[in-house]
Design a protein around this motif. Structure first.
Motif, mmCIF file in Angstrom:
data_model
loop_
_atom_site.group_PDB
_atom_site.id
_atom_site.type_symbol
_atom_site.label_atom_id
_atom_site.label_comp_id
_atom_site.label_asym_id
_atom_site.label_seq_id
_atom_site.Cartn_x
_atom_site.Cartn_y
_atom_site.Cartn_z
ATOM 1 N N HIS A 196 -36.002 51.447 -101.191
ATOM 2 C CA HIS A 196 -37.386 51.105 -100.824
ATOM 3 C C HIS A 196 -37.363 49.914 -99.864
ATOM 4 C CE1 HIS A 196 -41.450 49.559 -101.188
ATOM 5 N NE2 HIS A 196 -41.798 50.747 -101.676
ATOM 6 N N PRO A 197 -38.005 50.022 -98.699
ATOM 7 C CA PRO A 197 -37.904 48.968 -97.680
ATOM 8 C C PRO A 197 -38.335 47.574 -98.153
ATOM 9 C CG PRO A 197 -38.974 50.917 -96.761
ATOM 10 C CD PRO A 197 -38.802 51.159 -98.243
ATOM 11 N N LEU A 198 -39.471 47.453 -98.827
ATOM 12 C CA LEU A 198 -39.970 46.142 -99.254
ATOM 13 C C LEU A 198 -38.988 45.476 -100.213
ATOM 14 C CD1 LEU A 198 -42.250 43.966 -99.500
ATOM 15 C CD2 LEU A 198 -43.091 45.309 -101.444
ATOM 16 N N PHE A 199 -38.606 46.187 -101.269
ATOM 17 C CA PHE A 199 -37.726 45.602 -102.277
ATOM 18 C C PHE A 199 -36.310 45.392 -101.747
ATOM 19 C CE2 PHE A 199 -40.832 48.023 -104.968
ATOM 20 C CZ PHE A 199 -41.518 46.912 -105.407
ATOM 21 N N ASP A 238 -34.143 51.142 -105.587
ATOM 22 C CA ASP A 238 -34.840 52.428 -105.637
ATOM 23 C C ASP A 238 -36.095 52.313 -106.488
ATOM 24 O OD1 ASP A 238 -32.656 53.408 -104.232
ATOM 25 O OD2 ASP A 238 -31.676 54.217 -106.019
ATOM 26 N N VAL A 239 -37.106 53.124 -106.155
ATOM 27 C CA VAL A 239 -38.359 53.125 -106.913
ATOM 28 C C VAL A 239 -38.726 54.565 -107.272
ATOM 29 C CG1 VAL A 239 -40.807 52.521 -106.910
ATOM 30 C CG2 VAL A 239 -39.169 51.040 -105.749
ATOM 31 N N HIS A 240 -38.993 54.802 -108.544
ATOM 32 C CA HIS A 240 -39.495 56.092 -109.023
ATOM 33 C C HIS A 240 -40.934 55.855 -109.472
ATOM 34 C CE1 HIS A 240 -39.469 59.384 -112.371
ATOM 35 N NE2 HIS A 240 -40.096 59.793 -111.292
ATOM 36 N N VAL A 241 -41.862 56.654 -108.938
ATOM 37 C CA VAL A 241 -43.293 56.506 -109.242
ATOM 38 C C VAL A 241 -43.836 57.848 -109.720
ATOM 39 C CG1 VAL A 241 -45.569 55.994 -108.250
ATOM 40 C CG2 VAL A 241 -43.556 54.727 -107.467
ATOM 41 N N TRP A 242 -44.666 57.821 -110.783
ATOM 42 C CA TRP A 242 -45.328 59.035 -111.251
ATOM 43 C C TRP A 242 -46.685 58.668 -111.818
ATOM 44 C CZ3 TRP A 242 -41.602 56.344 -113.739
ATOM 45 C CH2 TRP A 242 -41.844 55.958 -115.051
ATOM 46 N N GLY A 243 -47.636 59.602 -111.681
ATOM 47 C CA GLY A 243 -48.978 59.373 -112.201
ATOM 48 C C GLY A 243 -49.963 60.308 -111.560
ATOM 49 N N GLU A 244 -51.243 59.889 -111.571
ATOM 50 C CA GLU A 244 -52.262 60.794 -111.049
ATOM 51 C C GLU A 244 -53.467 60.055 -110.474
ATOM 52 O OE1 GLU A 244 -53.108 63.137 -114.505
ATOM 53 O OE2 GLU A 244 -54.624 61.757 -115.235
ATOM 54 N N PHE A 245 -54.132 60.780 -109.599
ATOM 55 C CA PHE A 245 -55.434 60.398 -109.071
ATOM 56 C C PHE A 245 -56.467 61.332 -109.700
ATOM 57 C CE2 PHE A 245 -52.819 59.168 -105.359
ATOM 58 C CZ PHE A 245 -53.352 57.932 -105.064
ATOM 59 N N THR A 270 -38.348 50.508 -111.122
ATOM 60 C CA THR A 270 -37.689 49.924 -109.958
ATOM 61 C C THR A 270 -36.266 49.607 -110.405
ATOM 62 O OG1 THR A 270 -39.808 49.003 -109.275
ATOM 63 C CG2 THR A 270 -37.833 48.064 -108.250
ATOM 64 N N SER A 271 -35.268 50.190 -109.736
ATOM 65 C CA SER A 271 -33.891 50.134 -110.244
ATOM 66 C C SER A 271 -32.883 49.735 -109.176
ATOM 67 C CB SER A 271 -33.477 51.507 -110.778
ATOM 68 O OG SER A 271 -34.381 51.955 -111.747
ATOM 69 N N ALA A 272 -31.858 49.010 -109.658
ATOM 70 C CA ALA A 272 -30.692 48.677 -108.838
ATOM 71 C C ALA A 272 -29.592 48.186 -109.771
ATOM 72 C CB ALA A 272 -31.034 47.604 -107.808
ATOM 73 N N ASN A 273 -28.378 48.503 -109.408
ATOM 74 C CA ASN A 273 -27.210 47.986 -110.129
ATOM 75 C C ASN A 273 -27.249 48.266 -111.630
ATOM 76 O OD1 ASN A 273 -26.080 46.794 -107.720
ATOM 77 N ND2 ASN A 273 -27.793 45.356 -107.867
ATOM 78 N N GLY A 274 -27.760 49.433 -112.011
ATOM 79 C CA GLY A 274 -27.793 49.828 -113.411
ATOM 80 C C GLY A 274 -28.889 49.174 -114.231
#
Length: 170
Positions: free
Chosen positions: A44-47, A56-63, A88-92
């Protein structure tokens, strides 16, 4: 009460109901839909830029979406209530997050869209608490030509991402 008065009252009541039922037509109610999302954004560019290593970022949900249209069926306004969870994940290591709030979109005659977002985007960092990435109220215009968004009134944020980066560091 006399029988005549009872009948007259009943007829008047029936007449009022009939007049109310044949009054002006009401606008069509908004169309209601649910849009689900589930995606992963690797590096993810910002992080990744803030931390100096891939995040890395995993996102789930709904509108929950309500869309109002004009007489020709073109959307003119949309109200979207959203709730998303994230990892939001990195290095385990992983940090959880929550994003929620409403946004209202108005579809302008020139093809642009004005979006008013209200809500919060945050991550809960073990040992450091909550890091807010965005909060409050903001207004953005999405140009019809697909050019860069025009921020009219920014939301608050982000806070320092250092606690997040420190936790996720190798």
């Amino acid at each position: 009460m006399s029988l005549l008065r009872t009948i007259t009252t009943a007829l008047l009541a029936a007449g009022l109901v009939t007049v109310g039922a044949t009054g002006p037509a009401q606008a069509a109610p908004p169309e209601k839909t649910i849009e689900t999302q589930d995606f992963v954004r690797e590096a993810h560019p910002l992080f990744s830029e803030a931390c100096g290593f891939p995040v890395d970022v995993h996102v789930w949900g709904e509108f929950l979406v309500r869309t109002w249209t004009d007489d020709e069926g073109n959307p003119v306004r949309e109200f979207r209530q959203f709730k998303f969870r994230s990892e939001t994940s990195a290095n385990g290591k992983t940090v959880t997050g929550l994003t929620m709030g409403p946004e209202t979109a108005v579809f302008n005659a020139d093809g642009s869209t004005t979006v008013h977002i209200r809500g919060i985007v945050n991550r809960t960092v073990p040992g450091a608490g909550t890091v807010k990435l965005a909060w409050g109220s903001g207004i953005t215009v999405w140009p019809a030509d697909g050019g860069d968004d025009i921020v009219v009134e920014p939301t608050g944020g982000p806070e320092s991402l250092q606690p997040l980066c420190d936790y996720l560091a190798p």
